[in-house]
Design an enzyme around this catalytic site. Structure first.
Site, short mmCIF file in Angstrom:
data_model
loop_
_atom_site.label_atom_id
_atom_site.label_comp_id
_atom_site.label_asym_id
_atom_site.label_seq_id
_atom_site.Cartn_x
_atom_site.Cartn_y
_atom_site.Cartn_z
N ILE A 17 43.08 -55.38 -7.22
CA ILE A 17 42.85 -55.52 -8.66
C ILE A 17 43.13 -54.21 -9.40
CG2 ILE A 17 40.40 -54.88 -8.74
CD1 ILE A 17 40.05 -57.39 -10.59
N LEU A 69 55.31 -50.50 -11.99
CA LEU A 69 54.46 -49.32 -12.03
C LEU A 69 53.67 -49.26 -13.32
CD1 LEU A 69 55.79 -46.86 -14.04
CD2 LEU A 69 57.61 -47.21 -12.36
N ALA A 70 52.55 -48.55 -13.24
CA ALA A 70 51.71 -48.28 -14.42
C ALA A 70 51.31 -46.82 -14.38
CB ALA A 70 50.48 -49.18 -14.43
N TRP A 103 43.66 -52.60 -13.82
CA TRP A 103 43.53 -52.81 -15.26
C TRP A 103 44.78 -52.34 -15.95
CZ3 TRP A 103 43.74 -49.07 -19.13
CH2 TRP A 103 43.38 -49.50 -20.42
N CYS A 133 42.17 -51.08 -7.33
CA CYS A 133 43.07 -51.16 -6.17
C CYS A 133 42.31 -51.32 -4.86
CB CYS A 133 44.00 -49.95 -6.11
SG CYS A 133 44.96 -49.71 -7.61
#
EC number: 2.3.1.181
Length: 252
Positions: A91, A174-175, A93, A191
């Protein structure tokens, strides 16, 4: 995650199949679920050679997304909704102030997922270091880009990766945390990692770092990495357990 073998493609050669230019598309703020479906459509077009490779640059409104390895205990405690998606990992955000890039790239055959991930990480590491976080690197066993423990703070992730390859074409991506809030991470196990932290460029550098400021350097570095002009180097500063090892995949 240390690569178990040499990459299929020479380090100084392109990993993508096409020699045509990569289109950089700036999309601004985009609803996550709508963009997920749009990605799938764009990836299908790329698989059919109807369009060029794409780098989709955008932000999302605040949302939690759960990859295939997400566990029940990872999920948010604040009651906010979660979208279960078809990427790898657990997970995370997304929200304003975070640069999200979805590379829609048709990769060389045979597809080398490890090499692709390493090249994307390399591009991120180079940009984060150029912006001033000079200690950024990798933790063996964990994807993404990390800042080592310092000043009483644990190792902390500054950029996350989550990908899917379908018909030889990459999706998701990617973030990079630019100047976003970190409060939403307090309500999940980001994560699946509970022994490290999360950070932003702004927090590390003590100045505002906007998404717009990062779009061009990330675009340039990603293209250079995919083309083999920016080769993968060893930036590992630590080792830690893989948060996805041994976990079954949730069906999407």
């Amino acid at each position: 995650m240390t690569a178990p073998r040499a990459p299929f493609t020479a380090p100084d050669a392109p990993i993508r199949r096409s020699g045509e230019p990569i289109d950089v598309v700036k999309l601004g703020l985009q609803d996550y679920e709508q963009m997920w479906h749009r990605q799938a459509d764009i990836a299908a077009q790329r698989a059919n050679d109807e369009i060029h490779d794409q780098l989709l640059m955008l932000e999302h409104p605040s949302i939690y997304t759960a990859g295939k390895r997400t566990q029940p205990e990872d999920r948010p405690t604040n009651g906010l909704p979660v979208i279960d998606v078809d990427r790898g990992g657990r997970i995370t955000w997304h929200g304003p102030g975070q640069l999200v890039c979805y590379p829609i790239i048709k990769l060389n055959d045979p597809v080398d997922v490890v090499d692709y991930v390493r090249r994307v990480e390399e591009a991120l590491i180079q940009v984060v270091r150029q912006l001033g976080v000079t200690t950024a690197g990798r933790i063996d066993g964990r994807s993404g880009v990390w800042v080592p423990a310092s000043d009483g703070r644990a190792d902390r992730k500054i950029a996350a990766l989550g990908i899917r390859i379908t018909r030889g074409v990459s999706m998701h991506g990617l973030a990079l945390n630019c100047n976003n809030t970190l409060e939403y991470y307090d309500h999940i196990v980001p994560c699946g990692i509970d022994d490290a932290g999360v950070t932003t460029l702004a927090a590390e550098l003590g100045r505002d770092v906007t998404v717009d400021e990062c779009i061009e350097p990330i675009s340039v570095a990603l293209i250079d990495a995919l083309e083999g002009r920016l080769t993968v180097a060893d930036h590992t500063f630590g080792t830690a357990p893989d948060p996805c090892k041994g976990l079954g995949k949730r069906k999407v």
